[in-house]
Write a protein that holds these residues in place. Structure first.
Motif: not given
Length: 136
Positions: A13-15, A22-23, A111-115
């Motif tokens: 994820n972005v972290l 996500c859902g 849940a937000t992808h690093e891309e």
């Protein structure tokens, strides 16, 4: 000699941590480009469906006005349409477009992808970050 599939590195994820879900049904429509409940991406995902967001009415209305209707059901694609409160993996560029129009919705960083960071600066994402447990 048996051959094995190469091990795929876990999505991050972005972290910089493992990508969280996500859902998925029954509380949310099963999301993700691969419909695996995660905002995973790959070469086929030309729209970069990598931002896990919790859609709200202003976001859905602005997105529709900007040409990306996420609320109207499209049964031919197995899409029931989103309603406020649904979690969905949206295209990074589309989320940024709605944010620039003043109607961004909350983002689940875990849940937000690093891309996503190829399109949306972390400094913008963090402004809209929510911790899902705080929403209940």
């Amino acid at each position: 000699m048996p051959t094995t599939e190469p091990q795929k590195a876990p999505s991050r994820n972005v972290l910089g941590q493992p990508l969280a879900t996500c859902g998925r049904e029954p509380t949310n429509p099963t999301t993700g480009f691969y419909r695996d409940g995660c905002c995973n991406t790959g070469p086929q995902d030309l729209g970069l469906h990598t931002i896990c967001c919790i859609v709200d009415e202003p976001f859905l209305a602005a997105s529709k006005a900007l040409g990306n209707d996420l609320s109207t059901p499209r049964p031919e694609f197995g899409f029931e349409g989103l309603k406020p409160g649904d979690r969905w993996c949206v295209c990074a560029a589309r989320w940024l477009q709605v944010q620039q129009a003043g109607a961004a919705c909350p983002v689940v960083l875990e849940a937000t992808h690093e891309e996503t960071l190829q399109i949306v600066p972390f400094e913008i994402l963090i402004q809209y970050a929510v911790i899902p447990d705080q929403l209940h």
